[in-house]
Design an enzyme around this catalytic site. Structure first.
Site, mmCIF file in Angstrom:
data_model
loop_
_atom_site.group_PDB
_atom_site.id
_atom_site.type_symbol
_atom_site.label_atom_id
_atom_site.label_comp_id
_atom_site.label_asym_id
_atom_site.label_seq_id
_atom_site.Cartn_x
_atom_site.Cartn_y
_atom_site.Cartn_z
ATOM 1 N N ASP A 1 0.898 -1.150 0.000
ATOM 2 C CA ASP A 1 0.000 0.000 0.000
ATOM 3 C C ASP A 1 0.938 1.202 0.000
ATOM 4 O O ASP A 1 1.576 1.486 1.015
ATOM 5 C CB ASP A 1 -0.893 0.003 1.242
ATOM 6 C CG ASP A 1 -1.788 1.231 1.312
ATOM 7 O OD1 ASP A 1 -1.564 2.182 0.539
ATOM 8 O OD2 ASP A 1 -2.710 1.250 2.141
ATOM 9 N N HIS A 2 1.035 1.873 -1.129
ATOM 10 C CA HIS A 2 2.104 2.863 -1.269
ATOM 11 C C HIS A 2 1.991 3.985 -0.250
ATOM 12 O O HIS A 2 2.960 4.691 0.010
ATOM 13 C CB HIS A 2 2.127 3.432 -2.693
ATOM 14 C CG HIS A 2 1.003 4.369 -2.982
ATOM 15 N ND1 HIS A 2 -0.202 3.943 -3.469
ATOM 16 C CD2 HIS A 2 0.891 5.710 -2.830
ATOM 17 C CE1 HIS A 2 -1.009 4.975 -3.613
ATOM 18 N NE2 HIS A 2 -0.371 6.058 -3.236
ATOM 19 N N HIS B 1 -5.811 2.619 2.518
ATOM 20 C CA HIS B 1 -5.147 3.833 3.019
ATOM 21 C C HIS B 1 -5.752 4.312 4.335
ATOM 22 O O HIS B 1 -5.046 4.587 5.303
ATOM 23 C CB HIS B 1 -5.282 4.984 2.026
ATOM 24 C CG HIS B 1 -4.756 4.695 0.647
ATOM 25 N ND1 HIS B 1 -3.748 3.809 0.415
ATOM 26 C CD2 HIS B 1 -5.092 5.217 -0.559
ATOM 27 C CE1 HIS B 1 -3.494 3.782 -0.886
ATOM 28 N NE2 HIS B 1 -4.301 4.623 -1.491
#
Lengths: 371, 523
Positions: free
Chosen positions: B200-201, B263
């Site tokens: 999950d960047h 996120h």
């Protein structure tokens, strides 16, 4: 907007603002208030350290001035530039400037700089003007651009409050003497030394470490028999520091392999011998460190880092059992003065690896005996 | 065979890079896709120029297109030139490109994997990649299970003679709890959890990592970081853009899947977690999963009371008229997909019991902003004048008053931290005025932080999964989100569209907080 030669916005009227020494504190505050009013918006500044540069007038001062501004771009600081000027011995004049890095649409980092022009008899008074202006609770870095004179009253006073003394052994008239003085100077755990030459060695240390990353070389680390560093006339200290670091690391590897064994160090003429390795520092034509050669006999192996392509690359080679072909070239970009200074003011805690290398280098070059 | 552990020998001590990643062959599935072109290759190029890639390294691109090595290298060079933050240097690129290979093929075809295996063997021999492999699934999520299966069938996930085989999987990991469990089962049938890096960047962003630094490296905040002092927490992930041509994708995803499941819940976990015993993969993720498990899974009635969904109508953002969601290409004219979600979460544990976490995410909001705002309780007894924190100044029904202290952690843009506190207004009266103290990253550190993908790729090479998502986190997050979806399925769809583009979401979201005597911040 007034912009300096490096594209940074100059606040405070676009030039130096002469200030009465007694009013420096007030004028620093007014400088930012004025900048905010002129801009129509608040000017935000950050400060994470105090930087004091001591230098002579002329090109040294210009270089230090440029470097201070560039360093403060990455390391927000209140900066002081103390310039020793010819002329009246009691001269002590101050001026203020503030710089902001401007990126599209906004200022990013703003720093302030106090410049003091001083005569030869005003050095202690200059220090007394700086000390109360230091930002509390932040580390103090003193950078000397020329030779280190521990009898200088300004330096003496500033080292009372300093966390780190940054100097350049290449700029010292007698670098070996400076190293010995550093080793013997009473520091009372207050400040630690940092040499620009050590920062210049970083690509060499990275290259040597990269060699030992190789599995075929890892087993050689604790078995080095010989360390050869070839260097130009300007880099005798660099060569000794690099050799000192290699021997120190090799001893650590040896200690890890055989706990309890401690290396023996003997002084020599430009060379030392240790239980881990013989050290040979060889002057060659050219500038800076030119080549590092490392040899081990049991197990057998040779490692080398050498300057190539007119100083634009380091070439690595490894000869050992089971060694793979290496990516042999590492680009070597010249490090501007500000980068070197920036690395040494990034943190204030003592650099133990440097200090251990310094101790060995001072031993080899100055005949001093380590503790 | 080369050990797969990072080089951390005595010669690395004290250097800028104390760990050197071991030799590795990186295989990117979907190598000509958007993610590879815009993010992965530029990140790898920057790592290369910074000397941070493994010393012996190669990239194998796998995709359907019929390219050869040279054509693939040319495409990647163009991608780096267009999207990279590190300028292209012709000589350095030529050296980098010698390690680029291309394998055309279908992801379901075993022959593709035979070719990948052969190329990796060639790279081991010619570039010394030492049998270490990192596979990157830069593909639509529907390919993930197949890729795991084919890699295993080809023996490419076997870790032989100390070499490693790791897999990076892009989000989303499934589209509900059942599919996430199925994907995890498929992956774990052929690989160990430590081999799987779910990316999950957001977790690669410096400012997200700084949440932990801020909380646990400063002694002054943590004692206040609990229900006794915190009135409530608001987390906002706002985007000013619409679906930007991804209407078809968004119709399948919606904001709950696209943002909240990953996120937003990660931000909740980082904000609410207990201090880990160490900054390592298991310790950090053990604490995050405790938070996610402490959020009660809502039943249908609770979904009605604690969730709001919205869909944007036509409006204006940044001075330009924009179309409504249902007019976007690829979107059904009667779409019921949400482009906005607001949730009231409770975290039923010792630290946070009774302190609500209000979270919202949406498209076509007035600005792009991600922030975490901690609103502290009012002082227990206020004796100053105007805005002095007196209970009379509070909104009806409770909550903190307008002068309450607010600590805002801004993740993007203008990354930084601000604190609102009361200060005396100059004058003869003891009136209090809220003032704000700002810390901005960009103004304090003049260097550009690394891109999230640079950090995460480097961590994967080093085998550090601290900033990647673990199986149990994925499933806990999907458990919550799936329950919300089920609750919504039992309700009538709201009268979409229900908020105008360029506003802060539907009126129902304001009502969600108003019922508790609170209001959304204007970030």
């Amino acid at each position: 907007m007034i912009v300096d030669g490096s594209g940074r916005e100059v606040l405070g009227g676009g030039g130096v603002l002469p200030v009465d020494i007694a009013s420096l504190s007030t004028e620093l505050r007014r400088l930012w208030e004025g900048a905010s009013e002129a801009d129509g918006a608040a000017v935000t500044r950050a400060c994470a350290r105090n930087l004091i540069a001591l230098c002579a007038a002329g090109p040294a001062a210009e270089a230090a001035d440029d470097a201070l501004v560039a360093v403060a771009t990455e390391h927000p600081a209140r900066a002081f530039l103390v310039v020793a000027t010819p002329g009246p011995a009691d001269r002590l004049e101050a001026s203020l400037t503030a710089h902001c890095v401007v990126r599209p649409g906004r200022r990013h980092v703003c720093c302030e700089q106090v410049t003091l022009a001083i005569g030869s008899a005003a050095r202690r008074r200059a220090a007394s003007a700086i000390v109360p202006l230091l930002v509390p609770d932040l580390p103090v870095f003193v950078w000397i651009t020329g030779g280190v004179d521990f009898d200088d009253p300004a330096l003496e006073r500033l080292l009372d409050v300093a966390d780190r003394l940054v100097f350049d052994s290449r700029a010292c008239p007698d670098p070996a003497r400076t190293l010995v003085d550093l080793v013997h100077t009473e520091r009372n755990d207050r400040w630690s030394p940092a040499d620009l030459e050590w920062a210049r060695l970083e690509p060499w240390r990275e290259a040597v470490a990269a060699l030992f990353d190789e599995p075929a070389a890892a087993s050689l680390a604790g078995h080095l028999d010989r360390v050869v560093v070839e260097h130009g006339a300007d880099a005798i200290v660099g060569a000794a520091l690099l050799a000192g670091w290699i021997v120190d690391r090799a001893e650590s590897a040896r200690a890890a392999d055989a706990p309890g064994e401690r290396a023996r160090v003997e002084a020599g003429d430009g060379a030392g011998e240790t239980a881990a390795a013989a050290v040979v520092l060889t002057p060659v034509p050219g500038e800076g460190v030119r080549r590092v050669g490392l040899e081990a006999q049991h197990p057998d192996g040779r490692l080398e880092v050498a300057l190539a392509e007119n100083g634009r690359a380091l070439v690595l080679s490894l000869t050992a059992a089971d060694a793979c072909a290496l990516p042999a070239r590492r680009p070597l970009d010249p490090a501007p003065l500000a980068d070197l200074v920036g690395r040494l003011v990034a943190e204030a805690v003592p650099d133990e690896l440097y200090e251990r290398a310094l101790l060995r280098a001072a031993t080899w070059l100055g005949g001093t005996t380590p503790d | 065979m080369t050990p797969a552990i990072p080089a951390t020998g005595v010669f690395r001590e004290g250097l800028a890079r104390e760990e050197a990643p071991p030799p590795c062959g990186l295989v990117i599935f979907g190598a000509t896709g958007d993610l590879a072109r815009r993010k992965l290759l530029p990140a790898l190029w920057t790592l290369s120029r910074s000397g941070l890639l493994p010393a012996r390294f190669a990239i194998v691109g796998v995709a359907r297109g019929g390219l050869d090595d040279a054509a693939f290298a040319a495409e990647m060079k163009a991608a780096v030139a267009e999207h990279g933050r590190t300028p292209l240097d012709a000589a350095a690129w030529d050296a980098f490109a010698t390690g680029l290979r291309y394998v055309p093929g279908e992801f379901g075809d075993p022959a593709t994997f035979d070719r990948v295996k052969a190329v990796l063997a060639e790279l081991d021999a010619t570039r010394g990649t030492a049998g270490n492999r990192l596979f990157y699934f830069a593909t639509p999520p529907s390919f993930a299970a197949t890729l795991f299966e084919r890699l295993d069938a080809a023996g490419l996930l076997d870790e032989v003679d100390g070499a490693f085989a790791r897999v990076i999987v892009e989000k989303p990991f499934g589209r509900d709890l059942d599919s996430a469990r199925a994907l995890n089962a498929a992956a774990l049938a052929v690989a160990d959890e430590r081999q799987i890096f779910r990316i999950d960047h957001y977790l690669g962003k410096e400012t997200v990592q700084n949440i932990l630094v801020f909380r646990f490296a400063n002694a002054i905040f943590e004692p206040l970081w609990n229900h006794a002092y915190v009135d409530h927490v608001q987390i906002t992930v706002g985007e000013s853009i619409g679906v930007e041509g991804r209407g078809k994708f968004y119709e399948e995803a919606g904001t709950l899947r696209d943002i909240v499941q990953n996120h937003l819940l990660q931000l909740v976990a980082l904000t609410a977690m207990e201090p880990p015993v160490a900054f390592d993969a298991d310790a950090v993720r053990d604490e995050k999963i405790k938070v996610l498990r402490a959020i009660p899974v809502p039943n249908a009635r609770e979904v009605t009371l604690t969730t709001v969904r919205g869909q944007y109508d036509a409006g204006a953002t940044a001075g330009a008229d924009v179309a409504g969601y249902r007019s976007e290409p690829g979107v059904a004219p009667d779409s019921a997909t949400e482009t906005y979600v607001a949730l009231k979460l409770s975290i039923d544990n010792w630290r946070w019991a009774g302190t609500p976490f209000y979270v919202r995410a949406g498209k076509r909001l007035p600005k792009r902003v991600t922030e975490i705002a901690i609103t502290f309780k009012d002082v227990p007894h206020a004796f100053f004048g105007r805005n002095g924190g007196a209970p009379a100044a509070r909104a009806p029904g409770g909550g903190a008053g307008p002068a309450a202290n607010v600590l805002a952690l801004r993740i993007q843009p203008e990354e930084g931290i601000s604190l609102r506190f009361g200060s005396k207004v100059p004058g003869s009266r003891l009136d209090v005025e809220p003032v704000k103290m700002d810390f901005l990253y960009g103004r304090s550190f003049g260097v550009e932080p690394p891109e999230a993908y640079e950090r995460l790729l480097l961590d994967a090479f080093l085998g550090d999964s601290t900033l990647f998502i673990r199986r149990d986190e994925v499933e806990a997050a999907w458990g919550l989100v799936t329950a919300v979806h089920r609750g919504w399925a039992d309700q009538a769809t709201p009268a979409f569209p229900n908020y105008e583009a360029g506003t802060w979401g539907p009126a129902a979201a304001d009502a969600l907080l108003a019922r508790d005597g609170r209001a959304w911040r204007r970030p």
